[in-house]
Design an enzyme around this catalytic site. Structure first.
Site, mmCIF file in Angstrom:
data_model
loop_
_atom_site.group_PDB
_atom_site.id
_atom_site.type_symbol
_atom_site.label_atom_id
_atom_site.label_comp_id
_atom_site.label_asym_id
_atom_site.label_seq_id
_atom_site.Cartn_x
_atom_site.Cartn_y
_atom_site.Cartn_z
ATOM 1 N N ASP A 272 0.873 -1.180 0.000
ATOM 2 C CA ASP A 272 0.000 0.000 0.000
ATOM 3 C C ASP A 272 0.904 1.221 0.000
ATOM 4 O O ASP A 272 1.499 1.566 1.023
ATOM 5 C CB ASP A 272 -0.907 -0.026 1.239
ATOM 6 C CG ASP A 272 -1.829 1.188 1.269
ATOM 7 O OD1 ASP A 272 -1.603 2.129 0.479
ATOM 8 O OD2 ASP A 272 -2.774 1.191 2.081
ATOM 9 N N ASP A 291 1.118 3.852 -12.690
ATOM 10 C CA ASP A 291 -0.176 4.011 -13.383
ATOM 11 C C ASP A 291 -1.210 4.148 -12.267
ATOM 12 O O ASP A 291 -1.873 3.189 -11.883
ATOM 13 C CB ASP A 291 -0.425 2.762 -14.240
ATOM 14 C CG ASP A 291 -1.653 2.875 -15.111
ATOM 15 O OD1 ASP A 291 -2.276 3.938 -15.128
ATOM 16 O OD2 ASP A 291 -1.982 1.878 -15.780
ATOM 17 N N CYS A 344 -5.672 7.761 -16.273
ATOM 18 C CA CYS A 344 -6.703 7.759 -17.321
ATOM 19 C C CYS A 344 -7.714 8.841 -16.940
ATOM 20 O O CYS A 344 -8.915 8.630 -16.971
ATOM 21 C CB CYS A 344 -7.326 6.382 -17.527
ATOM 22 S SG CYS A 344 -7.877 5.572 -16.042
HETATM 23 C C1 LIG Z 1 -5.152 2.508 -13.007
HETATM 24 S S1 LIG Z 1 -4.987 1.053 -12.100
HETATM 25 C C2 LIG Z 1 -3.568 0.327 -12.799
HETATM 26 C C3 LIG Z 1 -3.783 -0.333 -14.148
HETATM 27 C C4 LIG Z 1 -2.654 -1.213 -14.595
HETATM 28 N N1 LIG Z 1 -1.384 -0.553 -14.553
HETATM 29 C C5 LIG Z 1 -2.892 -1.792 -15.985
HETATM 30 O O1 LIG Z 1 -2.306 -1.314 -16.953
HETATM 31 O O2 LIG Z 1 -3.670 -2.740 -16.078
HETATM 32 C C6 LIG Z 1 -4.464 1.624 -10.556
HETATM 33 C C7 LIG Z 1 -4.115 0.547 -9.554
HETATM 34 O O3 LIG Z 1 -3.626 1.198 -8.383
HETATM 35 C C8 LIG Z 1 -3.945 0.398 -7.287
HETATM 36 N N2 LIG Z 1 -3.890 1.175 -6.027
HETATM 37 C C9 LIG Z 1 -4.868 1.901 -5.442
HETATM 38 N N3 LIG Z 1 -4.437 2.423 -4.273
HETATM 39 C C10 LIG Z 1 -3.161 2.019 -4.115
HETATM 40 C C11 LIG Z 1 -2.194 2.204 -3.094
HETATM 41 N N4 LIG Z 1 -2.490 2.920 -2.001
HETATM 42 N N5 LIG Z 1 -0.990 1.631 -3.236
HETATM 43 C C12 LIG Z 1 -0.703 0.898 -4.341
HETATM 44 N N6 LIG Z 1 -1.585 0.674 -5.352
HETATM 45 C C13 LIG Z 1 -2.791 1.231 -5.244
HETATM 46 C C14 LIG Z 1 -5.358 -0.098 -7.590
HETATM 47 O O4 LIG Z 1 -5.633 -1.267 -6.855
HETATM 48 C C15 LIG Z 1 -5.291 -0.316 -9.103
HETATM 49 O O5 LIG Z 1 -5.047 -1.647 -9.396
#
Ligand SMILES: C[S@@+](CC[C@H](N)C(=O)[O-])C[C@H]1O[C@@H](n2cnc3c(N)ncnc32)[C@H](O)[C@@H]1O
Length: 391
Positions: A272, A291, A344
């Site tokens: 996290d 991302d 996005c």
């Molecule tokens: C836009 S998506 C990523 C899409 C991915 N890179 C792809 O191309 O399929 C953002 C991701 O960030 C993760 N996320 C959300 N909060 C987060 C945190 N505090 N630490 C790490 N990852 C996190 C979400 O679970 C999600 O899977």
């Protein structure tokens, strides 16, 4: 009651029961599961009514829900529809007419600011009118063909006799209704990946490979199901890959997808990134792909319910979370290493303002930033910036 009225009633009830707390697709699935009387044709018609309704955003507030459902069907589709023929034949007769004429028939009350109400928050370079009205159309389905699989994919699509177009070297454009998982080996031969997301790859193609010894170490720090990681592997070749995300269940999906994609050697960990400190092996990295979680406002053509349910205050919350994630992730970047920031989103607070913060506060140098406009091509709109830590 005719079955057409019954469709309208069902759509009205399903919309009334929706609170915005989950994606509308999940709500719809649950509603259909609880109501076994709907056959697949009924489900298709009701879903089409609901989605077309949401595509209008906050337009036509003075209409009844029934009128708005019919107006949505009329504006968002270009071919004759039995339901419209039955309930509003004068609109069905002109359904193929030019979009501007259709808008006139609705007294021009469907306009940019009513469809997409957050125009003052948009990133620079967005054509407000074109972007807002693009939500009235369902985006296409895009595939990225994986290296050396083009012949196979094209052969399989031709054999299945589905309409498709090749765009550039390795992008396939298909109608959104295509059941692609039944036609090709997804992830092995091609991945479902929006066109704008594929264009992020150009930033990776421009990295100088000779600077990485013996091979680039890459950390995809918000990996989800690994779309960007698979693309990085396809573009950069042999890399030391580390993936992380906030929940184990997300990484389980990634592992399944990587197995299908033939990616065997990688490190994965639940992290996290809104909290620190954290430990991660194999750091520091040559390249970090961030991302980040975002409003998703560049993808609302696929989730049009957001046009009505999104709260503008959330932009600030996302922007703050993005900064935290970038701050924590960037501590594991090598001097001279690259930081690829992706959203996005179409909102400047998540895009160029955060990139300015990455420069001002994290002292990263901006190499390139780009708003990846998709609304002119029935694709998502995204934003990407490549930065570098001073050596
Ligand atoms: C836009 S998506 C990523 C899409 C991915 N890179 C792809 O191309 O399929 C953002 C991701 O960030 C993760 N996320 C959300 N909060 C987060 C945190 N505090 N630490 C790490 N990852 C996190 C979400 O679970 C999600 O899977």
């Amino acid at each position: 009651m005719s079955r057409y009225y019954s469709y309208i009633n069902s759509a009205r009830e399903i919309i009334a029961a929706y609170s915005g707390a989950e994606p509308f697709a999940s709500h719809l699935k649950k509603q259909f599961a609880a109501n076994k009387k709907f056959g697949s044709k009924d489900r298709k018609q009701i879903a089409q009514l609901c989605y077309s309704y949401f595509r209008l955003g906050k337009s036509l507030q003075q209409f009844t829900v029934e009128e708005k459902l019919l107006a949505g069907l009329f504006l968002c589709h270009r071919s004759s529809n039995d339901l419209l023929q039955h309930l509003k034949p004068e609109w069905n007769d002109v359904i193929e007419t030019a979009f501007e004429k259709k808008l006139q028939l609705l007294n021009n009350e469907v306009h940019a600011a009513a469809v997409f109400p957050f125009t003052d928050a948009l990133s620079a370079g967005i054509d407000v009118e074109a972007f807002a009205l693009s939500h009235l159309q369902q985006p296409d389905l895009f595939l990225r063909i994986r290296p050396r699989r083009k012949e196979t994919v094209v052969h399989q699509l031709k054999a299945a006799d589905v309409p498709f177009q090749l765009q550039g070297d390795d992008t396939v454009v298909l109608p959104n209704t295509t059941k692609i998982e039944e036609l090709i080996m997804l992830n092995k031969d091609a991945v479902v990946q929006d066109y704008s997301s594929q264009r992020v790859g150009v930033l990776l193609k421009n990295l100088p490979p000779q600077t990485f010894h013996p091979k680039p170490s890459v950390w995809d720090c918000c990996a989800a199901s690994g779309g960007k990681s698979i693309m990085a592997k396809d573009i950069l070749g042999d890399i030391d890959l580390t993936v992380s995300d906030v929940r184990e269940s997300i990484l389980l999906n990634l592992k399944k997808r990587f197995a299908e994609a033939g990616i065997k050697h990688y490190n994965s960990k639940v992290i996290d990134l809104s909290h620190s400190p954290f430990t991660i092996h194999y750091s520091p990295f040559d390249l970090i792909i961030a991302d980040v979680p975002c409003s998703g406002s560049g993808t609302w053509g696929r989730t049009p319910e957001q046009l009505s349910f999104f709260k503008q205050e959330s932009i600030e919350t996302y922007s703050a979370l993005q900064k935290k994630i970038c701050f924590n992730a960037s501590t594991k970047l090598k001097p001279g290493g690259y930081f690829l920031y992706i959203t996005c989103s179409v909102f400047k607070k998540e895009n160029e303002e955060n990139v300015q913060w990455l420069q001002d506060e994290l002292k990263l140098n901006l190499l390139k930033q780009e708003l990846l406009i998709g609304y002119t091509q029935k694709a998502d709109t995204m934003f990407a910036a490549l930065l570098q830590k001073p050596a």
